[in-house]
Structure formats: C-alpha cells, structure tokens
Design a protein around this motif. Structure first.
Motif, PDB file in Angstrom:
ATOM      1  N   CYS A   8      25.894 -16.304  13.041  1.00 29.47           N
ATOM      2  CA  CYS A   8      25.661 -15.736  14.251  1.00 29.47           C
ATOM      3  C   CYS A   8      26.022 -16.563  15.417  1.00 29.47           C
ATOM      4  O   CYS A   8      25.627 -17.947  15.482  1.00 29.47           O
ATOM      5  N   PRO A   9      26.834 -16.250  16.516  1.00 29.62           N
ATOM      6  CA  PRO A   9      27.193 -16.859  17.367  1.00 29.62           C
ATOM      7  C   PRO A   9      26.035 -17.665  18.493  1.00 29.62           C
ATOM      8  O   PRO A   9      26.183 -18.602  19.105  1.00 29.62           O
ATOM      9  N   GLY A  10      24.890 -16.909  18.331  1.00 29.48           N
ATOM     10  CA  GLY A  10      23.672 -17.373  19.256  1.00 29.48           C
ATOM     11  C   GLY A  10      23.379 -18.729  18.435  1.00 29.48           C
ATOM     12  O   GLY A  10      23.035 -19.876  19.199  1.00 29.48           O
ATOM     13  N   CYS A  11      23.061 -18.679  17.230  1.00 34.06           N
ATOM     14  CA  CYS A  11      22.645 -19.937  16.505  1.00 34.06           C
ATOM     15  C   CYS A  11      23.427 -20.787  16.421  1.00 34.06           C
ATOM     16  O   CYS A  11      23.086 -21.864  16.680  1.00 34.06           O
ATOM     17  N   ASN A  12      24.780 -20.470  16.338  1.00 39.89           N
ATOM     18  CA  ASN A  12      25.914 -21.761  16.484  1.00 39.89           C
ATOM     19  C   ASN A  12      25.841 -22.194  17.643  1.00 39.89           C
ATOM     20  O   ASN A  12      25.751 -23.626  17.811  1.00 39.89           O
ATOM     21  N   THR A  13      25.735 -21.511  18.851  1.00 39.34           N
ATOM     22  CA  THR A  13      25.739 -22.373  19.981  1.00 39.34           C
ATOM     23  C   THR A  13      24.348 -23.207  20.357  1.00 39.34           C
ATOM     24  O   THR A  13      24.442 -24.575  20.648  1.00 39.34           O
ATOM     25  N   ALA A  14      23.519 -22.579  19.727  1.00 42.90           N
ATOM     26  CA  ALA A  14      22.082 -23.377  19.816  1.00 42.90           C
ATOM     27  C   ALA A  14      22.215 -24.569  19.006  1.00 42.90           C
ATOM     28  O   ALA A  14      21.991 -25.826  19.508  1.00 42.90           O
ATOM     29  N   LEU A  15      22.599 -24.719  17.765  1.00 34.81           N
ATOM     30  CA  LEU A  15      22.359 -25.743  16.836  1.00 34.81           C
ATOM     31  C   LEU A  15      23.541 -26.586  17.209  1.00 34.81           C
ATOM     32  O   LEU A  15      23.594 -27.958  16.920  1.00 34.81           O
ATOM     33  N   ASP A  16      24.408 -26.097  17.581  1.00 30.02           N
ATOM     34  CA  ASP A  16      25.714 -27.221  17.958  1.00 30.02           C
ATOM     35  C   ASP A  16      25.480 -27.947  19.232  1.00 30.02           C
ATOM     36  O   ASP A  16      25.278 -29.072  19.424  1.00 30.02           O
ATOM     37  N   ARG A  17      25.314 -27.176  20.439  1.00 26.83           N
ATOM     38  CA  ARG A  17      25.385 -27.859  21.544  1.00 26.83           C
ATOM     39  C   ARG A  17      24.270 -28.464  22.107  1.00 26.83           C
ATOM     40  O   ARG A  17      24.167 -29.350  22.984  1.00 26.83           O
ATOM     41  N   GLU A  18      22.847 -28.226  21.705  1.00 23.90           N
ATOM     42  CA  GLU A  18      21.902 -28.964  21.748  1.00 23.90           C
ATOM     43  C   GLU A  18      21.647 -30.298  21.122  1.00 23.90           C
ATOM     44  O   GLU A  18      20.809 -31.200  21.656  1.00 23.90           O
ATOM     45  N   GLN A  19      22.712 -30.504  20.230  1.00 26.37           N
ATOM     46  CA  GLN A  19      22.482 -31.798  19.549  1.00 26.37           C
ATOM     47  C   GLN A  19      22.889 -32.922  20.505  1.00 26.37           C
ATOM     48  O   GLN A  19      22.205 -34.050  20.375  1.00 26.37           O
ATOM     49  N   LYS A  20      23.582 -32.734  21.463  1.00 28.31           N
ATOM     50  CA  LYS A  20      23.818 -33.686  22.258  1.00 28.31           C
ATOM     51  C   LYS A  20      22.623 -34.326  23.363  1.00 28.31           C
ATOM     52  O   LYS A  20      22.412 -35.323  23.497  1.00 28.31           O
ATOM     53  N   THR A  21      21.821 -33.074  23.684  1.00 28.10           N
ATOM     54  CA  THR A  21      20.426 -33.288  24.134  1.00 28.10           C
ATOM     55  C   THR A  21      19.504 -33.981  23.409  1.00 28.10           C
ATOM     56  O   THR A  21      18.710 -34.895  23.905  1.00 28.10           O
TER      57      THR A  21
END
Length: 208
Positions: free
Chosen positions: A147-160
């Motif tokens: 899921c592109p939404g899940c991918n965005t959340a799990l990938d991009r929030e790691q920086k935060t």
C-alpha cells in the motif's frame, strides 16, 4: 474492484442497482465473466514461476511484512487468514530471504484515513514508533508493503522517530520492488531513490 465484483456476484439487490446505473449510462449489464485478481493474489499464484526466475537470491536477508489493514479486512476476497497471514512470508522464502515475524507485525501503519495528519503527534508517531522499534528488535533488515500510504508512513516517519531519540533505520519498499530486484531488474528502474530511509545499503551485497 475485487471487492465490488464479489458484492455484485453475491448480492442480487446490489447487482440490480448496478444494472440500472449501467442502463442509465448506456452501458451493458454486469455479467461477471472476467475474474478480477488483487495484485497480491497474482504474485502468490505465480510463486513457483517466481522461484524459477530468481537471479539475485536474497540469502540471509531478514525481511518483515506489513500486509496493510484494508486488504486483510476484506475477508471475502483476501486470500489468507486476516489474523495471521503468511503468504508474503512464502514469497520471501521463494526469493531466498529469511522471513521475520515481529511482535507488532499485525499493527496498522497509523496513517488510516486522515489520522496521519490530524492526530500525527499524539497518535500516529507513537504508534509507528512502537511498530518500527519492534521490527528492529527482531532483527528486521527490510520491510515490504503493498500500500503506498503504508509505505509513506513507515518509511518517511523514521526520520522523525530517530530525531525524537529512538534511532531506527529499516528500508520499506513495495513487495513488487522486492520481487523485481530478486528477478534481476536494473536497480535504477526500481525507484529506490524515492525512499527517505536508504534502501541500497541493505541490498548492495546482492548486486553484481
């Protein structure tokens, strides 16, 4: 589309409404001659063929899955047990990798509907932090989604998450990217540069 086809086949009243809508639009009635597959189902049905086409065996790579809530919630069309699905792990094994089952494996990504934006600080980030730290504790080196939404959340929030004092760095890619990589697709065509969490450091040992 898969779910809608199921509703039309199993609910005459629903199909009647659909037929009237098609008539009003000048289209044919729904006959249901074509079988609709979810892309995950197609991958799984071709498991034997995928195994025979592997060019980059992912030996020793520890991979974890994030199936995504929306697919598994549709129990009438999902191809596996919604509570304990395993077909992604079977695909990993076919590609030569080692599946990892971690404690928060079935947890949602936290981005469902608008919560990813409206309640990010107090709800989403703590939730994703728990999930990703659980995966890290289990030794996960790579995670896949569909899921592109899940991918965005799990990938991009790691920086935060890392900036808040919980260092985590687990590349998250789509399952199709993983399959394409294992089958020998050129790395520059796989979109890894779009990731916030670098992907190649984990996969470079498989590139010849």
């Amino acid at each position: 589309m898969r779910e809608l086809a199921h509703l039309l086949h199993s609910n005459p009243a629903f199909k009647e409404v659909g037929d009237k809508a098609n008539e009003a639009l000048g289209r044919e009635k729904f006959h249901g001659h074509l079988k609709i597959y979810h892309v995950q189902e197609l991958r799984y049905k071709q498991l034997e063929k995928l195994t025979s086409l592997v060019k980059r065996p992912l030996t020793g790579l520890k991979i974890a899955s994030h199936y995504g809530c929306h697919y598994l919630a549709n129990k009438d069309v999902a191809i596996d047990d919604a509570q304990y699905p395993t077909f992604h792990e079977e695909i990993y094994k076919a590609l030569g990798a080692t599946p990892v089952v971690y404690k928060e494996r079935r947890a949602c990504c936290g981005y469902s509907v608008g919560r990813g934006f409206t309640h990010r600080e107090e709800t989403v980030l703590p939730h994703i932090t728990n999930k990703m730290l659980s995966a890290a504790a289990a030794g996960v080196q790579l995670m896949t989604t569909t899921c592109p939404g899940c991918n965005t959340a799990l990938d991009r929030e790691q920086k935060t998450i890392t900036a808040r004092g919980n260092a985590v760095s687990i590349p998250v890619i789509d399952l199709s990217q993983l399959i394409a990589f294992a089958l020998g697709a050129p790395v520059e065509q796989l979109g890894f540069k779009a990731n916030t969490t670098p992907v190649l450091p984990v996969l470079e040992r498989f590139i010849k």
